[in-house]
Design a protein around this motif. Structure first.
Motif, PDB file in Angstrom:
ATOM      1  N   HIS A 128      47.122  47.544  29.200  1.00  0.00           N
ATOM      2  CA  HIS A 128      46.877  46.137  29.960  1.00  0.00           C
ATOM      3  C   HIS A 128      45.475  45.977  30.706  1.00  0.00           C
ATOM      4  N   ARG A 129      44.805  45.230  31.063  1.00  0.00           N
ATOM      5  CA  ARG A 129      43.779  44.531  31.261  1.00  0.00           C
ATOM      6  C   ARG A 129      44.277  43.850  32.317  1.00  0.00           C
ATOM      7  N   VAL A 130      43.462  43.774  33.064  1.00  0.00           N
ATOM      8  CA  VAL A 130      43.967  42.031  34.521  1.00  0.00           C
ATOM      9  C   VAL A 130      42.624  41.223  34.065  1.00  0.00           C
ATOM     10  N   ARG A 131      43.201  39.916  33.589  1.00  0.00           N
ATOM     11  CA  ARG A 131      41.783  39.133  33.099  1.00  0.00           C
ATOM     12  C   ARG A 131      42.665  38.214  32.478  1.00  0.00           C
ATOM     13  N   ILE A 136      48.136  38.885  33.774  1.00  0.00           N
ATOM     14  CA  ILE A 136      49.328  40.034  35.064  1.00  0.00           C
ATOM     15  C   ILE A 136      49.603  38.608  36.376  1.00  0.00           C
ATOM     16  N   TRP A 170      44.288  43.624  42.534  1.00  0.00           N
ATOM     17  CA  TRP A 170      45.517  43.468  41.335  1.00  0.00           C
ATOM     18  C   TRP A 170      45.720  44.400  40.607  1.00  0.00           C
ATOM     19  N   ASN A 171      45.145  44.781  39.710  1.00  0.00           N
ATOM     20  CA  ASN A 171      45.539  45.671  38.952  1.00  0.00           C
ATOM     21  C   ASN A 171      45.634  46.491  39.074  1.00  0.00           C
ATOM     22  N   PHE A 188      39.948  41.176  39.919  1.00  0.00           N
ATOM     23  CA  PHE A 188      41.198  41.903  39.502  1.00  0.00           C
ATOM     24  C   PHE A 188      41.221  43.652  40.544  1.00  0.00           C
ATOM     25  N   SER A 189      39.434  44.366  39.911  1.00  0.00           N
ATOM     26  CA  SER A 189      40.046  45.951  39.993  1.00  0.00           C
ATOM     27  C   SER A 189      38.025  45.563  41.118  1.00  0.00           C
ATOM     28  N   ASP A 249      35.464  46.043  38.405  1.00  0.00           N
ATOM     29  CA  ASP A 249      35.591  44.752  38.416  1.00  0.00           C
ATOM     30  C   ASP A 249      34.319  44.400  39.706  1.00  0.00           C
ATOM     31  N   TYR A 280      48.817  42.307  47.898  1.00  0.00           N
ATOM     32  CA  TYR A 280      47.509  42.511  46.177  1.00  0.00           C
ATOM     33  C   TYR A 280      46.529  41.481  46.820  1.00  0.00           C
TER      34      TYR A 280
END
Length: 409
Positions: free
Chosen positions: A36-39, A77, A239-240, A224-225, A228, A84
């Motif tokens: 899972h990747r935050v997007r 997510i 966040w990730n 989110f990371s 990114d 976060y």
């Protein structure tokens, strides 16, 4: 009263399945978390919201009447605990023709958080959402307060939320690396927002806070990371990392088009179609219905409350023309975007029903016919006139009544 007619979708057309929203369990920790990747979530955004191929950049339609519309999207997510943050950079403005609108209101972005079952187009306007806008205001429950400073193209806004703090959680923002302070504190437990220290609900996204953006004629890039490009605020994790921390919940995702449905309302003006549809939507949150009608277009334009001709004067007809154009565009996009829909218009003419439904070939189709008694219809029409200052001529109603017929297949 209302009655239903069902038409199942055709089978075996040879087309590949498309994704649609469905219920998911909380994201597992460990090795599965790497899947899972935050997007930005294509299952949790406005119909007029476009997500680029990198799944981090978003923009909305801005041509003609859409220039007046706000469009929102959430990340895939959400979180139920921890501290976060995520970032949002305003990339560019979209060219629009809005001579009747102040320049500082033509290109605006709102960044923040909302619970996963909140309307995606109402960031900062409900009790379960918090937004920081480019006009330098923070909002929640539609209360707009001066906060921080204005922001626009080239600025990076970081939203940071602390769900560990007791007794109240908090949310704050930074602009270009400079902390603007805590914007608000709130109860995140069972008697408040309901996202921490509670059992996960049947629809998991109802138990989590998600990153959320609301746009008006701007293009944004989410972070989110650290990969990114996010530079986390001190004391907050990207966040990730909520996934590996075990604090993450997955938002709605997609399944096949054949599992989607479109409900077509059929009835005379003021017969109670919208009342029935809104009640049905509230009673079936798992369906995540999109209610397609003139009211949706007016909501996107943020026309306050009900449209009242007495208050809007000449602007009434112009708004309605724009709303009609917006509806037609959204209807065309809806047929290509797997969700569950309710088409909330009169739809008494067979030709109109066929024209709209032929686009939804693979959907399950349901007709809901609302036909009150003449006494009730007259009372409803009078109430509508008192609210909107607009009535449908009797000859037009009689013409529609003469055309109203149902075809069984």
């Amino acid at each position: 009263m209302a009655s239903k007619l069902h038409h199942p979708p055709p089978r075996g057309d040879g087309e590949l399945p498309v994704k649609r929203p469905k219920v998911e369990d909380p994201i597992p920790t460990g090795t599965l978390a790497n899947l899972h990747r935050v997007r930005l979530n294509p299952a949790d955004c406005g119909l007029d919201f476009d997500i680029d191929a990198n799944e981090l950049q978003g923009r909305a339609l801005h041509e003609q009447g859409f220039a007046y519309c706000w469009s929102g999207a959430r990340a895939n997510i959400g979180i139920r605990g921890g501290k976060y943050c995520f970032g949002c950079k305003i990339i560019s403005e979209q060219a629009v023709d809005m001579a009747d609108t102040p320049a500082d209101q033509q290109h605006v972005c709102r960044v923040g958080l909302s619970r996963g079952d909140d309307p995606v187009g109402n960031l900062g306007e409900t009790v379960r959402s918090f937004g920081f806008g480019g006009t330098g205001k923070f909002s929640s429950a539609a209360k707009f307060l001066e906060y921080g400073e204005k922001f626009g193209v080239g600025d990076m806004i970081v939203c940071a939320v602390d769900l560990e703090k007791r007794p109240l959680a908090s949310v704050g923002f930074s602009k270009n690396g400079r902390w603007l302070g805590i914007a608000t504190e709130f109860d995140a437990r069972s008697h408040g927002l309901g996202v921490v220290d509670i059992e996960l609900k049947k629809l998991p996204w109802e138990s989590a806070l998600f990153p959320h953006v609301l746009l008006k004629n701007v293009v944004v890039q989410l972070h989110f990371s650290t990969g990114d490009g996010l530079i986390p605020e001190e004391g907050y994790r990207p966040w990730n990392l909520a996934i590996e921390d075990g604090n993450a919940v997955l938002g709605p995702t997609f399944s096949s088009l054949e599992e989607c449905e479109v409900i077509m309302m059929v009835g005379l003006p003021a017969s109670g179609k919208t009342t029935w549809a809104e009640k049905w939507v509230k009673e079936h949150p798992e369906k995540r219905y999109v209610l397609l009608g003139t009211n949706l277009a007016l909501d996107l334009m943020k026309v306050p409350g009900l449209l009242r001709k007495h208050n809007y004067g000449e602007r009434f007809d112009r708004l309605m023309d724009q709303a009609t154009g917006i509806f037609n565009t959204l209807l065309a996009r809806a047929a290509k975007t797997p969700r569950n829909y309710i088409l909330d218009q009169t739809n008494v003419y067979k030709s109109a029903r066929n024209r709209k439904l032929k686009q939804f070939v693979r959907y399950r189709k349901i007709a809901v016919v609302v036909f009150p008694t003449p006494v009730d219809l007259k009372a409803r029409a009078l109430k509508r006139f008192e609210v909107m200052g607009k009535e449908v001529p009797a000859e037009a109603v009689n013409e529609m009544l003469g055309q109203l017929c149902l075809t069984y297949k």
